[in-house]
Design a protein around this motif. Structure first.
Motif, PDB file in Angstrom:
ATOM      1  N   ARG A 102       0.841  -1.203   0.000  1.00  0.00           N
ATOM      2  CA  ARG A 102       0.000   0.000   0.000  1.00  0.00           C
ATOM      3  C   ARG A 102       0.875   1.251   0.000  1.00  0.00           C
ATOM      4  O   ARG A 102       0.636   2.199  -0.757  1.00  0.00           O
ATOM      5  CB  ARG A 102      -0.901   0.000   1.238  1.00  0.00           C
ATOM      6  CG  ARG A 102      -1.705   1.279   1.416  1.00  0.00           C
ATOM      7  CD  ARG A 102      -2.079   1.504   2.865  1.00  0.00           C
ATOM      8  NE  ARG A 102      -0.922   1.620   3.756  1.00  0.00           N
ATOM      9  CZ  ARG A 102      -0.163   2.712   3.861  1.00  0.00           C
ATOM     10  NH1 ARG A 102      -0.435   3.791   3.139  1.00  0.00           N
ATOM     11  NH2 ARG A 102       0.868   2.735   4.695  1.00  0.00           N
ATOM     12  N   ILE A 105       2.427   2.038  -3.343  1.00  0.00           N
ATOM     13  CA  ILE A 105       1.469   2.572  -4.316  1.00  0.00           C
ATOM     14  C   ILE A 105       1.145   4.027  -4.001  1.00  0.00           C
ATOM     15  O   ILE A 105       1.161   4.892  -4.881  1.00  0.00           O
ATOM     16  CB  ILE A 105       0.178   1.731  -4.318  1.00  0.00           C
ATOM     17  CG1 ILE A 105       0.460   0.319  -4.847  1.00  0.00           C
ATOM     18  CG2 ILE A 105      -0.909   2.412  -5.161  1.00  0.00           C
ATOM     19  CD1 ILE A 105      -0.701  -0.639  -4.678  1.00  0.00           C
ATOM     20  N   GLU A 106       0.868   4.316  -2.747  1.00  0.00           N
ATOM     21  CA  GLU A 106       0.359   5.634  -2.369  1.00  0.00           C
ATOM     22  C   GLU A 106       1.438   6.710  -2.317  1.00  0.00           C
ATOM     23  O   GLU A 106       1.114   7.896  -2.258  1.00  0.00           O
ATOM     24  CB  GLU A 106      -0.362   5.546  -1.024  1.00  0.00           C
ATOM     25  CG  GLU A 106      -1.622   4.684  -1.080  1.00  0.00           C
ATOM     26  CD  GLU A 106      -2.359   4.630   0.256  1.00  0.00           C
ATOM     27  OE1 GLU A 106      -1.837   5.189   1.246  1.00  0.00           O
ATOM     28  OE2 GLU A 106      -3.446   4.019   0.303  1.00  0.00           O
ATOM     29  N   PHE A 112       2.311   7.197 -10.516  1.00  0.00           N
ATOM     30  CA  PHE A 112       0.852   7.076 -10.523  1.00  0.00           C
ATOM     31  C   PHE A 112       0.103   8.400 -10.475  1.00  0.00           C
ATOM     32  O   PHE A 112      -1.114   8.426 -10.613  1.00  0.00           O
ATOM     33  CB  PHE A 112       0.405   6.208  -9.338  1.00  0.00           C
ATOM     34  CG  PHE A 112       1.076   4.872  -9.287  1.00  0.00           C
ATOM     35  CD1 PHE A 112       0.995   3.992 -10.354  1.00  0.00           C
ATOM     36  CD2 PHE A 112       1.809   4.473  -8.175  1.00  0.00           C
ATOM     37  CE1 PHE A 112       1.612   2.760 -10.322  1.00  0.00           C
ATOM     38  CE2 PHE A 112       2.436   3.244  -8.128  1.00  0.00           C
ATOM     39  CZ  PHE A 112       2.331   2.377  -9.203  1.00  0.00           C
ATOM     40  N   VAL A 115      -3.052   9.422  -6.175  1.00  0.00           N
ATOM     41  CA  VAL A 115      -3.575   8.097  -5.850  1.00  0.00           C
ATOM     42  C   VAL A 115      -4.674   8.249  -4.801  1.00  0.00           C
ATOM     43  O   VAL A 115      -4.436   8.785  -3.718  1.00  0.00           O
ATOM     44  CB  VAL A 115      -2.456   7.176  -5.324  1.00  0.00           C
ATOM     45  CG1 VAL A 115      -3.016   5.807  -4.970  1.00  0.00           C
ATOM     46  CG2 VAL A 115      -1.349   7.054  -6.367  1.00  0.00           C
ATOM     47  N   THR A 149      -5.826   0.444  -9.903  1.00  0.00           N
ATOM     48  CA  THR A 149      -5.062  -0.745  -9.559  1.00  0.00           C
ATOM     49  C   THR A 149      -5.642  -1.355  -8.295  1.00  0.00           C
ATOM     50  O   THR A 149      -6.196  -0.640  -7.445  1.00  0.00           O
ATOM     51  CB  THR A 149      -3.561  -0.423  -9.367  1.00  0.00           C
ATOM     52  OG1 THR A 149      -2.819  -1.637  -9.274  1.00  0.00           O
ATOM     53  CG2 THR A 149      -3.323   0.403  -8.119  1.00  0.00           C
ATOM     54  N   ARG A 164      -1.737  -8.504  -8.190  1.00  0.00           N
ATOM     55  CA  ARG A 164      -1.845  -7.080  -8.512  1.00  0.00           C
ATOM     56  C   ARG A 164      -2.474  -6.936  -9.894  1.00  0.00           C
ATOM     57  O   ARG A 164      -2.025  -7.569 -10.852  1.00  0.00           O
ATOM     58  CB  ARG A 164      -0.460  -6.450  -8.475  1.00  0.00           C
ATOM     59  CG  ARG A 164      -0.404  -4.972  -8.849  1.00  0.00           C
ATOM     60  CD  ARG A 164      -0.785  -4.077  -7.694  1.00  0.00           C
ATOM     61  NE  ARG A 164      -0.644  -2.678  -8.094  1.00  0.00           N
ATOM     62  CZ  ARG A 164       0.480  -1.983  -7.996  1.00  0.00           C
ATOM     63  NH1 ARG A 164       1.568  -2.546  -7.486  1.00  0.00           N
ATOM     64  NH2 ARG A 164       0.531  -0.717  -8.382  1.00  0.00           N
ATOM     65  N   SER A 166      -3.712  -4.014 -12.661  1.00  0.00           N
ATOM     66  CA  SER A 166      -3.727  -2.615 -13.058  1.00  0.00           C
ATOM     67  C   SER A 166      -4.420  -2.480 -14.404  1.00  0.00           C
ATOM     68  O   SER A 166      -4.150  -3.254 -15.332  1.00  0.00           O
ATOM     69  CB  SER A 166      -2.303  -2.057 -13.140  1.00  0.00           C
ATOM     70  OG  SER A 166      -1.674  -2.099 -11.872  1.00  0.00           O
TER      71      SER A 166
END
Length: 360
Positions: A102, A105-106, A112, A115, A149, A164, A166
């Motif tokens: 997490r 990703i963030e 990205f 997010v 995602t 995962r 996306s």
């Protein structure tokens, strides 16, 4: 055969890498030959993945490192991608490694853009299991080519499975809606052991307190003892038959800063923690040296520092008090005491004789 110190330096370099491409390069990536039209069954976990998953063809199966302890199948169609990872669980638990994923990703605005969570970490019951032992989450993304995602992480005996997904057309909620079908399309082994209930990570109620007096132990006799006992203890744990935990350990996230990874505590422990690197199951464990106390009741309290890789545990000079995360990383960048293989029929313990015999 490389020296113990050389082996440890290579392993540490791979684990402290901050990007997946660098990690793959340093650990050694192997392409596994598969049929383009038939399912592929992971060698150890016995999970099988189809040739096509949710309409997306499988393009490769690759392994990081040796012995296929970290393997992933990749599916690609245009900019849409599904990756199924299977790797050995040697430390932490589902909530810890989900939280590292997490975080990756963030905090990657360069990849990205903005997010936005579309589904916060939520426990779910994986196919073939009886308890909500997995976690799933999803995010909407603003930077092309992806719009959303989703991530699912669950235990499979002594293995962890991470999926995962996306998408360039679906937002976070849309990808999350596809995940149950993706998981159901995998061919899961029969008689899967019951995993512990997964509880999403929260911040620890009280932060750790680190003494300013923590220093590496330098006494030669103490280092020799730590090298031998640390290696033997790791070997005994490796030889024990792995049994998935049935009772959940409540993990929390500590705010202690670290140059690499994050700090996690089991059951809010005040004298131990796991420094988790990325989301690949590898990290450094810090805990009171219980083995040393058993052998010498008069010995002063010490804290052991070990590096947990998927196929080996490496012990480093113990500390005189609970060390800060950056002190742990500094220790991992220095010479080790011993390295114990934890996978395969031959469980070898290599002691760094240069470290324990020179009084360093």
């Amino acid at each position: 055969m490389r020296t113990t110190t050389g082996l440890l330096t290579a392993a540490l370099g791979a684990m402290l890498a901050t990007t997946l491409p660098a990690t793959a390069q340093q650990m050694g990536k192997t392409i596994i030959r598969t049929s383009a039209t038939k399912p592929y069954r992971f060698r150890h976990s016995r999970l099988a993945v189809p040739a096509v998953l949710d309409g997306i063809p499988r393009t490769s199966v690759e392994a990081l490192g040796a012995d296929e302890l970290d393997v992933y199948a990749r599916y690609e169609r245009g900019n849409d991608m599904i990756t199924v990872y299977v790797y050995r669980q040697v430390s932490g638990a589902v909530p810890v490694w989900f939280d590292r994923a997490r975080h990756s990703i963030e905090t990657r605005a360069d990849l990205f853009g903005t997010v936005t969570p579309a589904m916060v970490a939520t426990a779910f019951t994986p196919p073939g299991q009886a308890t909500p032992s997995g976690l799933i989450g999803a995010w909407s993304i603003t930077k092309p080519p992806y719009r959303g995602t989703a991530l699912a992480l669950l235990p499979l005996g002594e293995w962890l499975v991470k999926v995962r997904y996306s998408s360039s057309t679906l937002d976070g909620a849309g990808v999350a809606a596809r995940m149950p079908a993706v998981l159901a399309a995998l061919d899961w082994p029969k008689n899967i052991a019951t995993g512990p209930v997964a509880q999403p990570i929260a911040d620890c109620a009280t932060p750790l307190t680190f003494p300013t007096t923590a220093q590496p132990v330098r006494d030669e006799q103490a280092l020799t003892s730590a090298a031998i006992t640390g290696g033997l203890f790791a070997s005994l744990l490796a030889k024990a038959t792995p049994e998935p935990a049935v009772t959940s350990v409540l993990w929390c996230r500590d705010p202690a800063p670290a140059r690499v990874g994050g700090v996690y505590r089991a059951n809010a422990a005040t004298d131990a923690y796991l420094l988790a690197f990325t989301d690949s199951g590898r990290g450094a464990s810090v805990a009171p040296d219980a083995m040393g106390v058993l052998l010498d009741e008069k010995a002063p309290p010490r804290w052991s520092v070990s590096l947990d890789d998927l196929g080996a545990t490496t012990s480093y000079p113990p500390m005189t008090a609970l060390p800060r995360p950056d002190q742990v990383i500094a220790a991992l960048e220095g010479p080790a005491l011993s390295r114990t293989s934890t996978w395969g029929k031959k469980r070898q313990v290599d002691v760094n004789s240069a470290m324990v015999g020179s009084g360093k």
